[in-house]
Design an enzyme around this catalytic site. Structure first.
Site, mmCIF file in Angstrom:
data_model
loop_
_atom_site.group_PDB
_atom_site.id
_atom_site.type_symbol
_atom_site.label_atom_id
_atom_site.label_comp_id
_atom_site.label_asym_id
_atom_site.label_seq_id
_atom_site.Cartn_x
_atom_site.Cartn_y
_atom_site.Cartn_z
ATOM 1 N N SER A 98 50.666 24.853 89.202
ATOM 2 C CA SER A 98 51.382 24.976 87.959
ATOM 3 C C SER A 98 52.424 23.793 88.212
ATOM 4 O O SER A 98 51.957 22.698 88.359
ATOM 5 C CB SER A 98 52.251 26.102 87.894
ATOM 6 O OG SER A 98 52.442 26.241 86.612
ATOM 7 N N ASP A 213 44.252 31.695 81.254
ATOM 8 C CA ASP A 213 45.520 31.116 81.696
ATOM 9 C C ASP A 213 46.269 31.095 80.279
ATOM 10 O O ASP A 213 46.000 30.268 79.442
ATOM 11 C CB ASP A 213 45.625 29.758 82.284
ATOM 12 C CG ASP A 213 46.932 29.389 82.778
ATOM 13 O OD1 ASP A 213 47.921 29.963 82.273
ATOM 14 O OD2 ASP A 213 46.881 28.682 83.626
ATOM 15 N N HIS A 241 46.908 32.820 85.361
ATOM 16 C CA HIS A 241 47.547 31.757 85.946
ATOM 17 C C HIS A 241 47.676 31.839 87.267
ATOM 18 O O HIS A 241 48.184 30.625 87.867
ATOM 19 C CB HIS A 241 48.898 31.487 85.196
ATOM 20 C CG HIS A 241 49.667 30.452 85.410
ATOM 21 N ND1 HIS A 241 49.247 29.135 85.157
ATOM 22 C CD2 HIS A 241 50.848 30.003 85.924
ATOM 23 C CE1 HIS A 241 50.042 28.028 85.383
ATOM 24 N NE2 HIS A 241 51.152 28.571 86.091
#
Length: 260
Positions: A98, A213, A241
Site C-alpha cells: 500500500s 481491493d 487490500h
C-alpha cells in the site's frame, strides 16, 4: 531481535530483524496506518525457511519515534536509505504494501534502487493514492474521531471474513500511530503521485494485488504493470487490500519462489 536506527537527530526508527544469519534478505515496508506487525503471518514462516526478514516501522508509526514533520515520500524514502546503509544491506528484496509500496517506488527512483535486487509491490498506493474525496473524509475523521476512522479502514480492508479478535488486533495496530502522522500521510496520499518514478525502476518487479481491493483499485496494479519495465502482475482472486493475510499461504509461497 528488535532495535532502533537513528535516521536524523532525535528520530529513531524501530527495526524488527528476524534470522539475521539468513541466506536472503527481505525488507518489509508496511501500509498506512499500520506497522511491521501487519506482516506477522510472513514472519511466522519465512525466517524458518532461511530468509532474513526485516520489518521497518516508518517514522510516526508503530514503535518508531513520532516527530511532527517529515511525512513526504522523499523523507520517508530517505529514512529507508539510512536504515539500509546502517545495516549494510545489499542484494535484498524490497517488499512494500500500500503506502509502503509508494515509499518503495520512491526509494527505487530516488536512490537508483540502491541495494535492491528485486522489488515486490503489494496492493501499492501507486501511481496515485487516495482520491481527494476519500482523503478528505479520512482526514476529517482522523482529526476528529481517529478510532472511528481506523474502524472504517479495518471494515473496508479485507475481502475475506475476519473474526472480531482479528479485527480488534488490526484496529489497535492502526492506533499505535500518532494522530498527526496519520493525518499527514493522508495528505501525502492525496497530493503526491509516482508517475515520473515508474520508468526509473530497473529491478525485476513482482506486483501482487487483490482483485477485490476497495482501497486501491486493481486497475492501478495493471497500470503499474504497463509502466514498470520487467514487471509481472499476479492477481489474487480471493483478496481485498490484504493478500499478505487473506491468501497468506499463496503469498508466502510466491515470495519464496520469486526470491532467488
Amino acid at each position: 531481535m528488535g532495535y532502533f536506527v537513528t535516521v536524523e537527530p532525535g528520530v529513531n526508527l524501530y527495526v524488527e530483524d528476524l534470522n539475521p544469519g539468513g541466506n536472503k534478505t527481505i525488507v518489509f515496508l508496511h501500509g498506512w496506518p499500520l506497522s511491521h506487525k501487519q506482516f506477522e503471518y510472513q514472519f511466522d514462516v519465512l525466517p524458518a525457511m532461511g530468509y532474513r526478514c526485516i520489518g521497518i516501522d516508518w517514522r510516526g508509526f508503530g514503535n518508531s519515534d513520532k516527530p511532527i514533520s517529515g511525512y513526504t515520500l522523499n523523507r520517508l524514502a530517505d529514512d529507508i536509505r539510512t536504515v539500509v546503509g546502517t545495516l549494510q544491506l545489499e542484494n535484498f528484496t524490497l517488499v512494500g504494501h500500500s503506502t509502503g509500496g509508494a515509499i518503495a517506488i520512491r526509494y527505487m527512483s530516488r536512490y537508483n534502487g540502491y541495494g535492491v535486487s528485486q522489488l515486490v509491490l503489494v496492493d501499492a498506493a501507486a501511481p496515485t493514492g487516495f482520491t481527494a474525496e476519500t482523503a478528505n473524509n479520512f482526514l476529517k475523521e482522523a482529526l476528529n474521531d481517529r478510532p472511528k476512522m481506523m474502524q472504517d479502514v479495518t471494515d473496508g480492508f479485507f475481502f475475506q471474513y475476519v473474526t472480531r479478535p482479528f479485527s480488534d488486533w488490526f484496529f489497535q495496530m492502526g492506533l499505535q500511530a500518532a494522530g498527526w502522522s496519520t493525518a499527514a500521510v493522508i495528505v501525502l496520499l492525496r497530493d503526491e503521485n509516482l508517475n515520473e518514478d515508474l520508468p526509473k525502476i530497473v529491478a525485476p518487479t513482482l506486483i501482487i494485488h487483490g482483485i477485490h481491493d476497495k482501497v486501491i483499485p486493481f486497475s492501478q496494479a495493471q497500470e503499474l504493470n504497463q509502466k514498470i519495465r520487467n514487471s509481472k502482475l499476479v492477481p489474487f482472486q480471493y483478496s481485498g487490500h490484504g493478500p499478505f493475510w487473506e491468501e497468506r499461504g499463496k503469498f508466502n509461497q510466491l515470495l519464496a519462489q520469486y526470491i532467488h
